[in-house]
Design a protein around this motif. Sequence first.
Motif, PDB file in Angstrom:
ATOM      1  N   THR A   1       0.641 -25.367 -11.760  1.00  0.00           N
ATOM      2  CA  THR A   1       1.616 -25.852 -10.808  1.00  0.00           C
ATOM      3  C   THR A   1       1.323 -25.231  -9.441  1.00  0.00           C
ATOM      4  N   PRO A   2       1.131 -26.026  -8.410  1.00  0.00           N
ATOM      5  CA  PRO A   2       0.885 -25.455  -7.082  1.00  0.00           C
ATOM      6  C   PRO A   2       2.172 -24.908  -6.472  1.00  0.00           C
ATOM      7  N   GLY A   3       2.028 -23.920  -5.600  1.00  0.00           N
ATOM      8  CA  GLY A   3       3.183 -23.360  -4.916  1.00  0.00           C
ATOM      9  C   GLY A   3       2.817 -22.119  -4.131  1.00  0.00           C
ATOM     10  N   ARG A   4       3.799 -21.609  -3.416  1.00  0.00           N
ATOM     11  CA  ARG A   4       3.620 -20.377  -2.642  1.00  0.00           C
ATOM     12  C   ARG A   4       3.862 -19.210  -3.587  1.00  0.00           C
ATOM     13  N   ILE A   5       2.887 -18.326  -3.702  1.00  0.00           N
ATOM     14  CA  ILE A   5       2.979 -17.170  -4.586  1.00  0.00           C
ATOM     15  C   ILE A   5       3.133 -15.924  -3.740  1.00  0.00           C
ATOM     16  N   GLU A   6       4.163 -15.153  -4.017  1.00  0.00           N
ATOM     17  CA  GLU A   6       4.312 -13.835  -3.416  1.00  0.00           C
ATOM     18  C   GLU A   6       3.930 -12.820  -4.486  1.00  0.00           C
ATOM     19  N   TYR A   7       2.902 -12.049  -4.206  1.00  0.00           N
ATOM     20  CA  TYR A   7       2.347 -11.149  -5.212  1.00  0.00           C
ATOM     21  C   TYR A   7       2.483  -9.690  -4.793  1.00  0.00           C
ATOM     22  N   VAL A   8       2.474  -8.823  -5.781  1.00  0.00           N
ATOM     23  CA  VAL A   8       2.491  -7.374  -5.587  1.00  0.00           C
ATOM     24  C   VAL A   8       1.524  -6.790  -6.619  1.00  0.00           C
TER      25      VAL A   8
ATOM     26  N   GLU B   1      13.898  -5.465 -11.959  1.00  0.00           N
ATOM     27  CA  GLU B   1      15.193  -5.409 -11.263  1.00  0.00           C
ATOM     28  C   GLU B   1      15.157  -6.158  -9.939  1.00  0.00           C
ATOM     29  N   SER B   2      13.972  -6.278  -9.326  1.00  0.00           N
ATOM     30  CA  SER B   2      13.857  -6.954  -8.029  1.00  0.00           C
ATOM     31  C   SER B   2      13.869  -8.474  -8.168  1.00  0.00           C
ATOM     32  N   GLY B   3      13.702  -8.968  -9.399  1.00  0.00           N
ATOM     33  CA  GLY B   3      13.642 -10.411  -9.616  1.00  0.00           C
ATOM     34  C   GLY B   3      12.231 -10.952  -9.732  1.00  0.00           C
ATOM     35  N   ALA B   4      11.233 -10.081  -9.570  1.00  0.00           N
ATOM     36  CA  ALA B   4       9.845 -10.504  -9.745  1.00  0.00           C
ATOM     37  C   ALA B   4       9.496 -10.479 -11.231  1.00  0.00           C
ATOM     38  N   VAL B   5       8.352 -11.054 -11.563  1.00  0.00           N
ATOM     39  CA  VAL B   5       7.869 -11.094 -12.939  1.00  0.00           C
ATOM     40  C   VAL B   5       6.601 -10.249 -13.032  1.00  0.00           C
ATOM     41  N   VAL B   6       6.555  -9.362 -14.014  1.00  0.00           N
ATOM     42  CA  VAL B   6       5.328  -8.622 -14.275  1.00  0.00           C
ATOM     43  C   VAL B   6       4.376  -9.589 -14.980  1.00  0.00           C
ATOM     44  N   MET B   7       3.285  -9.907 -14.315  1.00  0.00           N
ATOM     45  CA  MET B   7       2.318 -10.857 -14.866  1.00  0.00           C
ATOM     46  C   MET B   7       1.330 -10.171 -15.799  1.00  0.00           C
ATOM     47  N   GLY B   8       1.133  -8.864 -15.593  1.00  0.00           N
ATOM     48  CA  GLY B   8       0.221  -8.144 -16.460  1.00  0.00           C
ATOM     49  C   GLY B   8       0.098  -6.692 -16.086  1.00  0.00           C
TER      50      GLY B   8
ATOM     51  N   ALA C   1       4.652 -10.942  -9.514  1.00  0.00           N
ATOM     52  CA  ALA C   1       4.779 -12.061  -8.585  1.00  0.00           C
ATOM     53  C   ALA C   1       6.215 -12.553  -8.524  1.00  0.00           C
ATOM     54  N   PHE C   2       6.575 -13.055  -7.370  1.00  0.00           N
ATOM     55  CA  PHE C   2       7.820 -13.787  -7.159  1.00  0.00           C
ATOM     56  C   PHE C   2       7.481 -15.267  -7.124  1.00  0.00           C
TER      57      PHE C   2
ATOM     58  N   PRO D   1       6.872   8.087  -4.555  1.00  0.00           N
ATOM     59  CA  PRO D   1       6.062   8.338  -3.363  1.00  0.00           C
ATOM     60  C   PRO D   1       4.754   9.039  -3.715  1.00  0.00           C
ATOM     61  N   ALA D   2       3.731   8.695  -3.001  1.00  0.00           N
ATOM     62  CA  ALA D   2       2.420   9.341  -3.060  1.00  0.00           C
ATOM     63  C   ALA D   2       1.643   9.117  -4.358  1.00  0.00           C
ATOM     64  N   CYS D   3       2.192   8.388  -5.335  1.00  0.00           N
ATOM     65  CA  CYS D   3       1.417   8.167  -6.565  1.00  0.00           C
ATOM     66  C   CYS D   3       1.107   6.693  -6.792  1.00  0.00           C
ATOM     67  N   LEU D   4       1.400   5.856  -5.807  1.00  0.00           N
ATOM     68  CA  LEU D   4       1.102   4.431  -5.904  1.00  0.00           C
ATOM     69  C   LEU D   4       0.310   3.995  -4.686  1.00  0.00           C
ATOM     70  N   LYS D   5      -0.541   2.991  -4.870  1.00  0.00           N
ATOM     71  CA  LYS D   5      -1.077   2.244  -3.744  1.00  0.00           C
ATOM     72  C   LYS D   5      -0.829   0.779  -4.053  1.00  0.00           C
ATOM     73  N   ILE D   6      -0.422   0.042  -3.018  1.00  0.00           N
ATOM     74  CA  ILE D   6       0.100  -1.302  -3.230  1.00  0.00           C
ATOM     75  C   ILE D   6      -0.505  -2.273  -2.222  1.00  0.00           C
ATOM     76  N   VAL D   7      -0.986  -3.397  -2.729  1.00  0.00           N
ATOM     77  CA  VAL D   7      -1.345  -4.524  -1.870  1.00  0.00           C
ATOM     78  C   VAL D   7      -0.395  -5.652  -2.244  1.00  0.00           C
ATOM     79  N   HIS D   8       0.206  -6.250  -1.238  1.00  0.00           N
ATOM     80  CA  HIS D   8       1.177  -7.313  -1.478  1.00  0.00           C
ATOM     81  C   HIS D   8       1.011  -8.377  -0.416  1.00  0.00           C
ATOM     82  N   GLY D   9       1.531  -9.546  -0.723  1.00  0.00           N
ATOM     83  CA  GLY D   9       1.438 -10.612   0.253  1.00  0.00           C
ATOM     84  C   GLY D   9       1.867 -11.946  -0.320  1.00  0.00           C
TER      85      GLY D   9
END
Length: 128
Positions: A1-8, A33-40, A49-50, A75-83
């Motif tokens: 299904t095509p769509g806009r994906i917001e990923y973390v 809790e944020s409403g996103a889905v853990v994809m893996g 992703a949202f 803090p300080a134990c994660l690195k995150i790319v999102h978009g």
Amino acid sequence: TPGRIEYVVVFIQGHDPGLVSSRIANVTSIVAESGAVVMGVIGALVVAAFGVPPSSDPGPRARANLISTLHAQLPACLKIVHGAADGHHGLFGGGNMFAHTFLVPEFDAILSALSRLEFGRSEEIIRR
């Protein structure tokens, strides 16, 4: 299904399996809790992703709020790319192996950005 994906995409620091496991549990709980889905979860990498079932469409600041909460609580134990990017979500695979996931263009660039980041930092990548 095509769509806009917001990923973390989150990489969790740690060499002790018990500590990493605990941090993964914290991250996945915060994501849910944020409403996103853990994809893996692969090793110490959590992909979420949202806007993909069963999540509803995210609010305008949902992703930013999630990133802020993750940095505040771990803090300080994660690195995150999102978009966000135009992509597809659904069942992918064939034969006996199917996965419900998402595809966005240049996912390798997301992983490359993640590898360059220092722990405690995040980077946003938006694709039109």
